[in-house]
Design a protein around this motif. Structure first.
Motif, PDB file in Angstrom:
ATOM      1  N   ILE A 140      14.047 -14.853  48.644  1.00 23.07           N
ATOM      2  CA  ILE A 140      14.639 -14.496  47.874  1.00 23.07           C
ATOM      3  C   ILE A 140      15.515 -15.353  46.938  1.00 23.07           C
ATOM      4  CG2 ILE A 140      16.031 -12.207  48.094  1.00 23.07           C
ATOM      5  CD1 ILE A 140      13.868 -10.603  45.659  1.00 23.07           C
ATOM      6  N   TYR A 141      16.313 -15.782  48.432  1.00 28.29           N
ATOM      7  CA  TYR A 141      17.869 -16.648  47.430  1.00 28.29           C
ATOM      8  C   TYR A 141      17.588 -17.810  47.123  1.00 28.29           C
ATOM      9  CZ  TYR A 141      21.670 -14.191  49.547  1.00 28.29           C
ATOM     10  OH  TYR A 141      22.806 -13.177  49.805  1.00 28.29           O
ATOM     11  N   PHE A 142      16.073 -18.553  47.501  1.00 28.13           N
ATOM     12  CA  PHE A 142      15.951 -20.078  46.946  1.00 28.13           C
ATOM     13  C   PHE A 142      14.330 -20.204  46.767  1.00 28.13           C
ATOM     14  CE2 PHE A 142      18.657 -20.321  50.248  1.00 28.13           C
ATOM     15  CZ  PHE A 142      19.900 -21.757  49.953  1.00 28.13           C
ATOM     16  N   GLY A 143      13.798 -18.945  46.440  1.00 30.11           N
ATOM     17  CA  GLY A 143      12.094 -18.930  45.909  1.00 30.11           C
ATOM     18  C   GLY A 143      12.233 -18.978  44.907  1.00 30.11           C
ATOM     19  N   GLU A 144      10.481 -20.189  43.797  1.00 27.46           N
ATOM     20  CA  GLU A 144      10.779 -19.822  42.970  1.00 27.46           C
ATOM     21  C   GLU A 144       9.053 -19.053  42.577  1.00 27.46           C
ATOM     22  OE1 GLU A 144      11.841 -22.018  40.954  1.00 27.46           O
ATOM     23  OE2 GLU A 144      13.401 -22.768  41.982  1.00 27.46           O
ATOM     24  N   PRO A 145       9.504 -18.722  41.098  1.00 29.45           N
ATOM     25  CA  PRO A 145      10.033 -19.540  40.412  1.00 29.45           C
ATOM     26  C   PRO A 145      11.036 -17.995  40.484  1.00 29.45           C
ATOM     27  CG  PRO A 145       8.229 -17.861  39.552  1.00 29.45           C
ATOM     28  CD  PRO A 145       7.522 -18.372  40.848  1.00 29.45           C
ATOM     29  N   ARG A 146      11.929 -18.342  38.785  1.00 32.25           N
ATOM     30  CA  ARG A 146      12.996 -17.568  39.310  1.00 32.25           C
ATOM     31  C   ARG A 146      13.863 -17.876  37.879  1.00 32.25           C
ATOM     32  NH1 ARG A 146      17.770 -19.246  43.389  1.00 32.25           N
ATOM     33  NH2 ARG A 146      18.746 -18.381  42.540  1.00 32.25           N
ATOM     34  N   GLY A 147      14.733 -17.118  37.495  1.00 34.00           N
ATOM     35  CA  GLY A 147      14.454 -17.305  35.736  1.00 34.00           C
ATOM     36  C   GLY A 147      15.889 -16.298  34.969  1.00 34.00           C
ATOM     37  N   MET A 148      15.847 -16.229  34.159  1.00 33.80           N
ATOM     38  CA  MET A 148      15.883 -14.563  33.224  1.00 33.80           C
ATOM     39  C   MET A 148      16.108 -15.478  31.766  1.00 33.80           C
ATOM     40  SD  MET A 148      20.019 -13.981  34.013  1.00 33.80           S
ATOM     41  CE  MET A 148      20.696 -14.037  32.102  1.00 33.80           C
TER      42      MET A 148
END
Ligand code: IPM
Ligand code: MN
Length: 365
Positions: A140-148
């Motif tokens: 989860i530290y590097f997984g995509e997608p990520r954002g807010m």
């Protein structure tokens, strides 16, 4: 042998404990006739102040050009309100990812002199000795997608087969040289990514029939570590579970100030104390240098493959603690309180003593 080590002293107490670590590193190198060249680079808040970024390309290149990297500590309140990508922590994550340091090794070993400093009863904690293998460049530290955005925030926990295989192999290989038990920690009762992780660990375990594989959900593991830490030998787990579990494991041993870590990849290695930059005690010559010094022991063990040198450091640290010396951060009234520099000198003196005793032992044989 010739080696190059890049030093990243960083922020807060980082420079003081790095100085102690280098002092011991050179002392040992001299004894064992290896040549270690060190170069120092900025990373973290100090780099942000000078260059506007916590990790420059020059610093990264210096790491690529070395046999091992030593990191003191990064971060501090001063940089807490910066945007995510400029924070010292972001530099650490970028460094891990760029150097491919997929395996974070954090030993949780109790020094006998520290059995009474633990938050757990001495009969529960004595003789505890296990190692956490935390996957460090995925999950989860590097997984995509990520954002807010204004209405939600999101991250992705994802692991590929390759990522699980390589960390699992390392854990099994290490267990084989120890008590031959690997405990896999996951959340397979809820997360598909964990079910997948568990399946792959099971597959890998077939190549190590001499090692017993156990599974534990992460919430239970957190409980078991404080209930009966002696049941563990090698723990293998993903990035975020390992982050949490290794702090619990570290704390019960008496002090985070005592614990070293190694982050290993295929081509590079980084060694750092588990503790943070402790800005409130920085510059006072009172910080505990033991985690930094034992991180150097891990460097001798894993990068230079000089187990004897590593053992010498661990024994000298144990002896010095056994003699009642403590830095102020972990000392009680009954202890002999010494400064960072004095502690380093005492450990070097013990190294000298043990080294000479061993030399005499060999001679009389
Ligand atoms: C650690 C730290 C880091 C992490 C932070 C500083 C990014 O907590 O090394 O355990 O979460 O990995
Ligand atoms: Mn952490």
């Amino acid at each position: 042998m010739n080696y190059r080590v890049t030093l990243l002293p960083g922020d807060g107490i980082g420079p003081e404990v790095t100085k102690a670590a280098v002092d011991v590193m050179k002392f040992i190198a001299n004894k064992f006739d290896v040549d270690i060249q060190t170069t120092e680079e900025l990373m973290g808040g100090c780099s942000y102040e000078k260059h506007g970024t916590p990790l420059t390309d020059e610093t990264l290149q210096a790491c690529y050009d070395s046999d091992a990297v030593f990191l003191g500590a990064v971060g501090g309140y001063k940089w807490d309100s910066l945007p995510h990508r400029l924070k010292p922590e972001a530099a650490l994550l970028k460094l891990r990812k760029s150097l491919g340091l997929f395996a974070n090794i954090r030993p949780a070993k109790v020094y006998s002199a520290f059995v009474n400093s633990s938050s757990l009863k001495s009969e529960i904690i004595n003789n505890t000795d296990f190692i956490v293998f935390r996957e460090l460049t995925g999950g989860i530290y590097f997984g995509e997608p990520r954002g807010m955005d204004e209405n939600k925030g999101w991250n992705t926990m994802v692991y590929s087969r390759e990522e699980v295989i390589r960390i699992a192999r390392m854990a099994f290989l290490t267990a084989r040289r120890r008590n031959k038990v690997v405990t896999n920690v996951d959340k397979a009762n809820v997360l598909e990514v964990s079910q997948f992780w568990r399946n792959v660990v099971e597959e890998v375990s077939k190549d190590y029939p001499d090692v017993e594989l156990r599974h534990m959900y992460v919430d239970n593991a957190a409980m078991q570590i404080v209930r009966n830490p002696k049941q563990f030998d090698v723990i293998v787990t993903g990035n975020i579970f390992g982050d949490i579990i290794s702090d619990i494991a570290g704390m019960i041993t008496g002090s985070l100030g005592m614990l070293p870590s190694a982050s290993l990849g295929k081509d590079y290695a980084l060694y750092e104390p588990v503790h943070g930059s402790a800005p409130d005690i920085a510059g006072k010559n009172i910080a505990n240098p033991i985690a930094a010094i034992t991180s150097v022991a891990m460097m001798f063990e894993h990068t230079f493959e000089m187990d004897k040198a590593a053992e010498l450091i661990y024994s000298a640290v144990s002896k010095t603690l056994g003699n009642g010396y403590r830095t102020a951060d972990i000392g009680k009234e009954t202890d002999k309180i010494v400064s960072t520099d004095e502690m380093t000198k005492l450990i070097k003196d013990e190294i000298e003593n043990i080294y000479n005793e061993q030399a005499i032992g060999v001679f009389t044989l």
